[in-house]
Design a protein around this motif. Structure first.
Motif, PDB file in Angstrom:
ATOM      1  N   PHE A   1       0.178   1.071  -1.159  1.00 12.50           N
ATOM      2  CA  PHE A   1       1.120   1.408  -0.235  1.00 12.50           C
ATOM      3  C   PHE A   1       1.646   0.422   0.616  1.00 12.50           C
ATOM      4  CE2 PHE A   1       2.336   2.659   4.087  1.00 12.50           C
ATOM      5  CZ  PHE A   1       3.377   3.763   3.705  1.00 12.50           C
TER       6      PHE A   1
ATOM      7  N   GLY B   1      12.298   9.694  -4.021  1.00 14.08           N
ATOM      8  CA  GLY B   1      12.585  10.795  -3.089  1.00 14.08           C
ATOM      9  C   GLY B   1      11.988  10.102  -1.788  1.00 14.08           C
TER      10      GLY B   1
ATOM     11  N   ILE C   1       3.806   2.933  -3.492  1.00 10.58           N
ATOM     12  CA  ILE C   1       4.899   3.671  -2.644  1.00 10.58           C
ATOM     13  C   ILE C   1       5.157   2.455  -1.640  1.00 10.58           C
ATOM     14  CG2 ILE C   1       4.823   5.424  -0.896  1.00 10.58           C
ATOM     15  CD1 ILE C   1       2.729   6.858  -2.013  1.00 10.58           C
TER      16      ILE C   1
ATOM     17  N   PRO D   1       8.413   0.090   0.592  1.00 10.73           N
ATOM     18  CA  PRO D   1       9.354   0.357   1.898  1.00 10.73           C
ATOM     19  C   PRO D   1      10.763  -0.414   1.478  1.00 10.73           C
ATOM     20  CG  PRO D   1       8.009  -1.822   2.005  1.00 10.73           C
ATOM     21  CD  PRO D   1       7.592  -1.218   0.876  1.00 10.73           C
TER      22      PRO D   1
ATOM     23  N   LEU E   1       0.294  -3.008   5.679  1.00  7.48           N
ATOM     24  CA  LEU E   1       1.224  -2.245   6.720  1.00  7.48           C
ATOM     25  C   LEU E   1       1.988  -3.256   7.622  1.00  7.48           C
ATOM     26  CD1 LEU E   1      -1.626   0.350   7.483  1.00  7.48           C
ATOM     27  CD2 LEU E   1       0.174   0.458   5.931  1.00  7.48           C
TER      28      LEU E   1
ATOM     29  N   VAL F   1      -0.912   8.509   3.937  1.00  2.89           N
ATOM     30  CA  VAL F   1      -1.255   8.033   2.477  1.00  2.89           C
ATOM     31  C   VAL F   1      -2.788   7.987   2.575  1.00  2.89           C
ATOM     32  CG1 VAL F   1      -0.803   6.154   1.017  1.00  2.89           C
ATOM     33  CG2 VAL F   1       0.940   7.144   2.238  1.00  2.89           C
TER      34      VAL F   1
ATOM     35  N   LYS G   1       7.303   4.464  -6.376  1.00  2.13           N
ATOM     36  CA  LYS G   1       8.191   5.334  -5.647  1.00  2.13           C
ATOM     37  C   LYS G   1       8.881   4.542  -4.430  1.00  2.13           C
ATOM     38  CE  LYS G   1       8.857   7.473  -2.164  1.00  2.13           C
ATOM     39  NZ  LYS G   1       9.706   7.138  -1.176  1.00  2.13           N
TER      40      LYS G   1
ATOM     41  N   GLY H   1       3.131  -5.789  10.955  1.00  2.00           N
ATOM     42  CA  GLY H   1       2.653  -6.924  11.731  1.00  2.00           C
ATOM     43  C   GLY H   1       3.250  -7.248  13.092  1.00  2.00           C
TER      44      GLY H   1
END
Ligand code: NAD
Length: 532
Positions: free
Chosen positions: A226, A208, A146, A148, A251, A236, A173, A253
Motif C-alpha cells: 500500500f 475504482g 494499492i 496513489p 505512507l 488498509v 489498484k 513524509g
C-alpha cells in the motif's frame, strides 16, 4: 463536472464510473468503469492461475520479460510521457526523469542483481554442525498493490517489477485520480510478457475508489503493497490484519533538509528547489522542512526566494514550464489551508503564497515561506504541494530535535562541507533514508538502497535486496551435510541425561576456559539418577 468553486468531482453519482480529467486544463479525458468485488475476485483468480506456471520459470526467462519492458518503455517513451502529463498535469521533464527513468533503473538493477538476491542463500547452521542451512526465496503468490496518484506510471511499475522477478503475479489498484492512464501503463508490462511467451494474466488492473481497494484486500491476495496516506494506510492495515496478509506500507513524509552554517549554499539551495518543486512538491520524499542555521539563514532565504520567483508555471501541454498543476483539487485545498494558516501565524511569503490560474486548472504557485516555526500546522502535517518552508535553527542539536519532531520519518538530508559533521547529524536523524549533500529523493536512484519509512511513514521496504525479498516467503531450510542416516533419539529420558545436557550447555556457552574445563569434567563424571 465542475462545481461553482471549481472543485472537480470525479465520482459519478452511481459510484460505478470514474470521470477522468486533465488537472492542468480541466479537459475531460473520458470515463473508467469501477470494478466491484466480483470483478476484483475474478482478476485475482486469473492472476493466480497464471502464477502457477510463472513460479516455475527460471531467472533467465524473468529477466527476458524485464528486458522487453525496457525496450517497450524506450520505444513508447514520448507517448507515455504525453499520457502521464495529461492525467497528472505534470511537466514533461518530470514524466521522463521522475517516472520513466527510475523505472528503467529499477529494471536494469533487477536484471543485474535480482537473481543474486533471490537464489537460495547458504547461511551458517550454528551448533548444528552436522547440518547445512539455507534461506530460500519463494514467491508469495498474488500480490495486491494499492497505489496513489503522484506518479501514475512509476507507482504502477515500481511494485510490479520486483513482484514479477520474485515469481509472483500482481493485481494493481491505481488511484482513481489517475485512472485514465493506468490501462496504457499496464499494457507495457502485459505486452512484454506476451512478447516473451508468458501469460499477460500475470498482471491485472482493477479500477475504482477505496471500496475497490478494500475488495482487493478481502479478495484472497497473498501479499500487499500500500502506497498512500496515513489515514488510508491505517484502514488498509486493519483490513489486511483481518485477512492476515503480509503488508508493506509506504505512507506520507515530512522530510527535513538541514543546511549547516558551513554548507555550500548554492548546492543546498538548488537541492531544496528540486526537493520542493519537482512534481509540484507532490512527492512522498519532498523536502517539506528546510532547517537553516541562523548564520546563513538570511542569505539562504534570499537565494531560494529569488530562484522560486523565477520558476515558470503553467499547463505543460502548452510549452516548457518548471511547475505544472496539482493532481487533485482536494490536495490543492489542503495546501492552501496550511499556507494561509502559517501566514496568519507569522510566516513571511518570499514567493507565491496562493492558488493561481484557477480558471484553467488546479495550480498552486511555487511558494517559499520564511520564519516558519515548529508549532505551526504546516510544519507537522504533510503539505504535498509546491511549498518550501524555511525554519531558523541555532545549531545542530536544535536542527536534529526539530527534524525528529514530527510523526513522520521517511527521507531526510543534511548539507555541510564538513563530512564528519554531516555524517554525525545524518546518523541522528529518524528516517528511512538520509542523503548527505543531496536531497533525499535522490536515494531512489541507487537501487541497492532500500526505500521506506519508520514511525507514521510506514514499514516494510521497497528497492534493494530487502525490497525484492518483501515479495517472498523467506523459507528456512535445514538440510543434511553428510549422507549419514541415524536416528537422533530424544526419548526415553535416561538417568544422567539432564547432567550431560547441562554439561554440554555449559561447555558451549560458558565464559572462559575455566568454566568450560569444569563443564567437561562434569560431563566425564556423568552423575546418574534413577529413572522413575
Ligand atoms: P490515498 O491514501 O488517498 O490513496 C491511495 C490509494 O488507496 C488509492 O488508490 C485509493 O483509492 C486507495 N484507498 C483509499 N481508501 C482506501 C481504503 N479504505 N481501502 C483500500 N484502499 C483505499 O493517498 P493519495 O492521496 O492517493 O496519495 C498521497 C499520499 O501517498 C501522500 O501521503 C504521500 O506521501 C503518499 N505516498 C507515499 C509514498 C511512499 O513511498 N512512502 C509514495 C507516494 C505517495
Amino acid at each position: 463536472m465542475s462545481t461553482a468553486d471549481n472543485v472537480v468531482d470525479i465520482r459519478a453519482a452511481d459510484g460505478r464510473t470514474i470521470r477522468c480529467f486533465d488537472p492542468a486544463g480541466r479537459e475531460p479525458l473520458g470515463t473508467v468503469a469501477v470494478d466491484g468485488p466480483e470483478a476484483v475476485r475474478a482478476a485475482i483468480a486469473r492472476a493466480r492461475a497464471a502464477q502457477i506456471g510463472w513460479a516455475e520459470t527460471d531467472f533467465a526467462k524473468r529477466r527476458a520479460v524485464l528486458r522487453r519492458m525496457i525496450d517497450h518503455l524506450l520505444q513508447h517513451g514520448p507517448e507515455l510521457v504525453d499520457i502521464v502529463v495529461r492525467d497528472a498535469g505534470k511537466t514533461r521533464e518530470n514524466a521522463l526523469v521522475g517516472e520513466i527513468w527510475p523505472v528503467l533503473e529499477k529494471l536494469r538493477w533487477t536484471i543485474a542483481k535480482g537473481e543474486k538476491w533471490l537464489r537460495p542463500e547458504p547461511v551458517s547452521s550454528g551448533v548444528l554442525v552436522h547440518k547445512r542451512a539455507r534461506l530460500e526465496f519463494h514467491p508469495l503468490g498474488v500480490i495486491g498493490a494499492i497505489i496513489p496518484w503522484n506518479y501514475p506510471l512509476q507507482n504502477i511499475l515500481n511494485p510490479l517489477v520486483p513482484a514479477l522477478m520474485a515469481g509472483n503475479a500482481i493485481v494493481i489498484k491505481p488511484s482513481e485520480w489517475v485512472a485514465w492512464s493506468a490501462a496504457r501503463v499496464v499494457e507495457i508490462a502485459k505486452s512484454a510478457l506476451v512478447a516473451e511467451g508468458q501469460s499477460p494474466e500475470l498482471v491485472q488492473l482493477v479500477q475504482g475508489y477505496g471500496e475497490t481497494g478494500q475488495a482487493l484486500i478481502e479478495g484472497g491476495i497473498d501479499g500487499l503493497v500500500f502506497i498512500g496516506s496515513v489515514a488510508n494506510g491505517q484502514r488498509v492495515l486493519t483490513a489486511a490484519a483481518r485477512a492476515l496478509i503480509p503488508t508493506v506500507l509506504e505512507l506520507g513524509g515530512k522530510d527535513p533538509l538541514i543546511v549547516c552554517d558551513d554548507a555550500h549554499l548554492e548546492q543546498a539551495a538548488h537541492a531544496a528547489m528540486a526537493g520542493c518543486f519537482i512534481n509540484a512538491g507532490q512527492n512522498c520524499v519532498a523536502c517539506e522542512r528546510i532547517l537553516v542555521f541562523d548564520q546563513v539563514y538570511d542569505q539562504f532565504a534570499e537565494l531560494v526566494g529569488g530562484l522560486a520567483r523565477g520558476l515558470v508555471q503553467g499547463d505543460p501541454k502548452q510549452g516548457v514550464v518548471d511547475v505544472g498543476a496539482m493532481v487533485t483539487p482536494l490536495q490543492l485545498g489542503i495546501v492552501e489551508r496550511l499556507v494561509q494558516d502559517a501566514v496568519a501565524k507569522g510566516a513571511r511569503v518570499l514567493a507565491g503564497g496562493s492558488r493561481v490560474m484557477s480558471e484553467h486548472g488546479d495550480f498552486f504557485a511555487p511558494t517559499v515561506l520564511a520564519d516558519v516555526t515548529p508549532e505551526m500546522d504546516i510544519m507537522r502535517q504533510e503539505t504535498f504541494g509546491p511549498v518550501m518552508l524555511l525554519c531558523r535553527v541555532r545549531d545542530e542539536h536544535e536542527a536534529v530535535a526539530i527534524a525528529n519532531g514530527t510523526e513522520f520519518a521517511l527521507g531526510s538530508a543534511v548539507f555541510s562541507k564538513d563530512h564528519a559533521r554531516a555524517r554525525r547529524i545524518a546518523s541522528r536523524l529518524h528516517a528511512g533514508m538520509t542523503a548527505i549533500n543531496d536531497f533525499g529523493g535522490v536515494t531512489y536512484m541507487a537501487q541497492d538502497l532500500t526505500f521506506g519509512g519508520v514511525k507514521a511513514s510506514g514499514f516494510g521496504r521497497m528497492n534493494g535486496r530487502d525490497g525484492l525479498r518483501s515479495f517472498c516467503n523467506v523459507k528456512a531450510v535445514l538440510d543434511d551435510r553428510l549422507p549419514l542416516h541415524f536416528p537422533s533419539k530424544v526419548f526415553p529420558n535416561k538417568p544422567g541425561d539432564f547432567d550431560r545436557m547441562l554439561g554440554v550447555v555449559r561447555l558451549i556457552y560458558g565464559r572462559g576456559i575455566k568454566q568450560r574445563v569444569s563443564a567437561v569434567l562434569e560431563l566425564l563424571r556423568g552423575r546418574k539418577e534413577p529413572r522413575s
